[in-house]
Write a protein that holds these residues in place. Structure first.
Motif, mmCIF file in Angstrom:
data_model
loop_
_atom_site.group_PDB
_atom_site.id
_atom_site.type_symbol
_atom_site.label_atom_id
_atom_site.label_comp_id
_atom_site.label_asym_id
_atom_site.label_seq_id
_atom_site.Cartn_x
_atom_site.Cartn_y
_atom_site.Cartn_z
ATOM 1 N N THR A 134 64.602 45.405 42.739
ATOM 2 C CA THR A 134 64.118 44.852 41.649
ATOM 3 C C THR A 134 65.312 44.068 40.993
ATOM 4 O O THR A 134 65.292 42.894 40.755
ATOM 5 N N VAL A 135 66.333 44.754 40.632
ATOM 6 C CA VAL A 135 67.328 44.408 39.996
ATOM 7 C C VAL A 135 68.471 43.952 41.011
ATOM 8 O O VAL A 135 69.263 44.558 41.528
ATOM 9 N N MET A 136 68.469 42.708 41.323
ATOM 10 C CA MET A 136 69.174 42.092 42.348
ATOM 11 C C MET A 136 70.567 41.701 41.930
ATOM 12 O O MET A 136 70.906 40.936 41.021
ATOM 13 N N PRO A 137 71.725 42.373 42.515
ATOM 14 C CA PRO A 137 73.092 42.011 42.378
ATOM 15 C C PRO A 137 73.395 40.618 42.166
ATOM 16 O O PRO A 137 73.981 40.072 41.134
ATOM 17 N N HIS A 138 73.124 39.836 43.263
ATOM 18 C CA HIS A 138 73.649 38.464 43.446
ATOM 19 C C HIS A 138 72.779 37.712 42.614
ATOM 20 O O HIS A 138 73.263 36.506 42.250
ATOM 21 N N ASN A 139 71.609 38.085 41.941
ATOM 22 C CA ASN A 139 70.773 37.274 41.092
ATOM 23 C C ASN A 139 71.594 37.011 39.865
ATOM 24 O O ASN A 139 71.394 36.002 39.126
ATOM 25 N N LEU A 140 72.434 38.014 39.388
ATOM 26 C CA LEU A 140 73.358 37.942 37.896
ATOM 27 C C LEU A 140 74.315 36.676 38.247
ATOM 28 O O LEU A 140 74.506 35.727 37.358
ATOM 29 N N TYR A 141 74.880 36.368 39.649
ATOM 30 C CA TYR A 141 75.534 35.465 39.817
ATOM 31 C C TYR A 141 74.902 34.176 39.900
ATOM 32 O O TYR A 141 75.549 33.130 39.208
ATOM 33 N N LEU A 172 71.617 29.624 47.853
ATOM 34 C CA LEU A 172 72.423 29.381 46.498
ATOM 35 C C LEU A 172 73.383 30.448 45.986
ATOM 36 O O LEU A 172 74.589 29.973 45.587
ATOM 37 N N ALA A 173 72.663 31.537 46.000
ATOM 38 C CA ALA A 173 73.732 32.788 45.602
ATOM 39 C C ALA A 173 74.748 32.808 46.217
ATOM 40 O O ALA A 173 75.939 33.155 45.862
ATOM 41 N N GLY A 174 74.652 32.694 47.842
ATOM 42 C CA GLY A 174 75.773 32.741 48.559
ATOM 43 C C GLY A 174 76.887 31.977 48.351
ATOM 44 O O GLY A 174 78.256 32.046 48.418
ATOM 45 N N GLN A 175 76.599 30.494 48.030
ATOM 46 C CA GLN A 175 77.515 29.646 47.719
ATOM 47 C C GLN A 175 78.322 29.870 46.506
ATOM 48 O O GLN A 175 79.226 29.452 46.323
ATOM 49 N N ILE A 176 77.426 30.128 45.327
ATOM 50 C CA ILE A 176 77.930 30.544 44.198
ATOM 51 C C ILE A 176 79.125 31.508 44.082
ATOM 52 O O ILE A 176 80.110 31.520 43.718
ATOM 53 N N VAL A 177 78.686 32.518 44.974
ATOM 54 C CA VAL A 177 79.659 33.640 44.776
ATOM 55 C C VAL A 177 81.048 33.346 45.652
ATOM 56 O O VAL A 177 81.938 33.651 45.410
ATOM 57 N N MET A 178 80.783 32.682 46.835
ATOM 58 C CA MET A 178 81.809 32.283 47.808
ATOM 59 C C MET A 178 82.734 31.431 47.144
ATOM 60 O O MET A 178 84.106 31.446 47.042
ATOM 61 N N VAL A 209 67.915 50.098 49.458
ATOM 62 C CA VAL A 209 69.127 51.304 49.014
ATOM 63 C C VAL A 209 70.356 50.706 48.891
ATOM 64 O O VAL A 209 71.133 50.924 48.115
ATOM 65 N N ILE A 210 70.715 49.984 49.948
ATOM 66 C CA ILE A 210 72.215 49.374 49.948
ATOM 67 C C ILE A 210 72.230 48.538 48.806
ATOM 68 O O ILE A 210 73.331 48.387 48.022
ATOM 69 N N LEU A 211 71.298 47.723 48.674
ATOM 70 C CA LEU A 211 71.357 46.651 47.366
ATOM 71 C C LEU A 211 71.692 47.385 45.957
ATOM 72 O O LEU A 211 72.111 47.214 45.364
ATOM 73 N N ALA A 271 75.662 42.749 49.377
ATOM 74 C CA ALA A 271 74.226 42.910 48.769
ATOM 75 C C ALA A 271 73.583 41.645 49.255
ATOM 76 O O ALA A 271 72.322 41.747 49.479
ATOM 77 N N ILE A 272 74.147 40.388 49.553
ATOM 78 C CA ILE A 272 73.240 39.239 49.783
ATOM 79 C C ILE A 272 73.043 39.438 51.407
ATOM 80 O O ILE A 272 71.931 39.103 51.713
ATOM 81 N N MET A 273 73.968 40.232 52.284
ATOM 82 C CA MET A 273 73.626 40.660 53.362
ATOM 83 C C MET A 273 72.258 41.520 53.615
ATOM 84 O O MET A 273 71.495 41.262 54.371
ATOM 85 N N ALA A 274 72.388 42.452 52.838
ATOM 86 C CA ALA A 274 71.246 43.520 52.731
ATOM 87 C C ALA A 274 69.997 42.638 52.215
ATOM 88 O O ALA A 274 69.003 42.795 52.992
ATOM 89 N N CYS A 275 69.921 41.772 51.235
ATOM 90 C CA CYS A 275 68.816 41.053 51.115
ATOM 91 C C CYS A 275 68.063 40.126 52.215
ATOM 92 O O CYS A 275 67.307 39.925 52.378
ATOM 93 N N ASP A 276 69.272 39.571 52.853
ATOM 94 C CA ASP A 276 68.897 38.568 53.983
ATOM 95 C C ASP A 276 68.501 39.355 55.037
ATOM 96 O O ASP A 276 67.306 38.673 55.843
ATOM 97 N N LEU A 277 68.885 40.564 55.023
ATOM 98 C CA LEU A 277 68.162 41.410 56.287
ATOM 99 C C LEU A 277 66.669 41.651 56.160
ATOM 100 O O LEU A 277 65.775 41.604 56.783
ATOM 101 N N ALA A 278 66.283 41.952 54.670
ATOM 102 C CA ALA A 278 65.076 42.152 54.137
ATOM 103 C C ALA A 278 64.336 40.611 54.381
ATOM 104 O O ALA A 278 63.085 40.987 54.700
#
Length: 439
Positions: A225-232, A331-337, A383-385, A120-127
């Motif tokens: 709109t509803v971003m998965p990594h934003n919950l983290y 920030l989200a990437g750090q928290i997830v990893m 759509v991947i997100l 999901a983070i990769m898809a967001c970064d792609l955007a």
């Protein structure tokens, strides 16, 4: 609670931020206490107005007029609920969502959830890469390929902001969000849409589900709109305030944090609705229903709206959105990893890694199919997100329903119904999309 004292935080290569931002005492005026909690909600809301949203909102408005305004409203209400649950988890337990998953689930399940979130983070970064490259092309005439490669330089910006401190990060985010909102506020005034048509768009239409093309864009809007990594992200950064780690202190912090995120997400609702409204007013009724690319919108806005600055405002807001999303994505990437794997990377290293992975497909597509093809890639990323949402939403709802973990902060029956209804709707929409694609 064991993770609370060792959670790595955000800035300066995962140094402690948890509880580092002071708040006024209980006797201080309410507005001072509220302002002390303002920040995390806006950092989270950035993900709800990133360049990926623009592609889906723009296409939805151009093709179907104001009809999909209801989907934007629905997705924002869902986002408010889910972000409130993320804040509840972080404040109530002292764990972010990634840490809680690692603590409560088996290693195999945790690794699977981590992989889904990284995708999901990769898809967001792609955007973000595509949006930044397109904005640079609009403003300075740079080729998409050059803009894509230049987007890697944002690692320097992220590092500088992180070294300044967490409140500097929050101020930077809020400043850029203000620019985006102002740009689209003016665009709506220029477009002068009919008020009745806008209001009718917020009423649900059966065609949203029965029309395959409309459903595809609707699911893209929800995914954008509803971003998965934003919950983290939210479950971690709400702990940055130095509220008393007592039941009453946590309850007070939760109340202010929910207000913060709900107000910030209302701003995101305005921006997303404004994009669709401008597209509907400018393109849908003027014979430009096929406008689906950001570049086409940029070139057509000024002539159609009759204001020379309209296109420039569009490009400036797009660049601001891409820059903003860069910070929160890091920030989200750090928290997830760190939460899932207990693996720590310096912010600049994490940024270069994720941005590098996002740049590769963009460069490949541009070289093979040309600049115009990146817009299809942008919509596909949303759509991947959306397909990754269940892997964040379902664990979140299960965790905040777990009284053994949450104690007095576990959600009640009414909130459970609302949360599981939201999760179920996401599953149904994604299942329908998958069935249509495979079929």
């Amino acid at each position: 609670m064991a993770f609370l004292s060792r959670h790595p935080g955000i800035a300066r290569d995962a140094a402690d931020v948890i509880g580092s931002i002071p708040i006024p005492g209980a006797g201080a005026p309410w507005f001072r206490r509220f302002l002390a909690f303002v920040g995390p909600g806006y950092m989270v809301s950035v993900g709800y107005m990133d360049p990926g949203n623009w592609a889906t909102d723009l296409q939805g408005g151009a093709q179907f007029g104001f009809t999909l305004l209801f989907v934007i409203l629905l997705s924002n209400v869902m986002a408010m609920l889910l972000q409130a649950l993320a804040a509840r988890l972080g404040i109530g337990t002292g764990l972010d969502l990634a840490q809680a998953c690692r603590a409560r689930y088996s290693p195999a399940v945790s690794r699977a959830l981590w992989a889904a979130c990284e995708l999901a983070i990769m898809a967001c970064d792609l955007a973000e890469v595509i949006g930044t490259a397109i904005a640079l092309q609009m403003l300075f005439g740079l080729p998409i390929l050059v803009g894509t490669l230049l987007s890697a330089c944002d690692a320097v910006l992220v590092l500088l902001l992180m070294n300044r401190g967490f409140r500097w990060l929050e101020a930077f985010i809020i400043a850029l969000m203000t620019i985006i909102a102002a740009c689209f506020g003016l665009q709506v005034l220029f477009a002068a849409p009919h008020g009745g048509a806008i209001l009718s768009g917020f009423v649900p239409h059966a065609s949203i589900v029965t029309n395959g093309a409309m459903l595809y864009i609707a699911i893209g809007i929800i995914g954008a709109t509803v971003m998965p990594h934003n919950l983290y992200l939210h479950s971690s950064i709400v702990q940055s305030r130095a509220y008393p780690r007592t039941p009453s202190g946590r309850q007070d912090a939760l109340r202010w944090s929910v207000w913060d995120s709900s107000i910030a997400l209302s701003l995101a609702l305005f921006v997303n609705a404004a994009i669709l409204i401008v597209a509907a007013a400018a393109f849908h009724g003027s014979g430009h229903q096929d406008v689906a690319e950001l570049q086409d919108a940029y070139h057509l806005l000024s002539p159609l709206l009759g204001y020379g600055i309209a296109s420039t405002l569009f490009a400036v807001a797009l660049l601001a959105a891409g820059t903003n999303s860069t910070v929160t994505g890091t920030l989200a990437g750090q928290i997830v990893m760190e939460g899932f794997l207990d693996l720590r990377l310096a912010p600049w290293a994490r940024r270069l890694l994720t941005r590098g992975l996002a740049i590769v497909p963009v460069v490949f597509v541009v070289l093979i199919r040309g600049d115009g093809s990146v817009n299809d890639l942008l919509l596909f990323s949303q759509v991947i997100l959306s397909m990754q949402l269940p892997f964040a939403v379902i664990p979140l709802v299960r965790l905040v329903s777990d009284r053994a973990l949450m104690g007095p902060f576990a959600i009640g029956p009414v909130m459970k119904v609302a949360a599981w209804t939201t999760a179920g709707l996401i599953l149904i929409l994604n299942g329908k999309l998958l069935f249509d694609v495979v079929g």
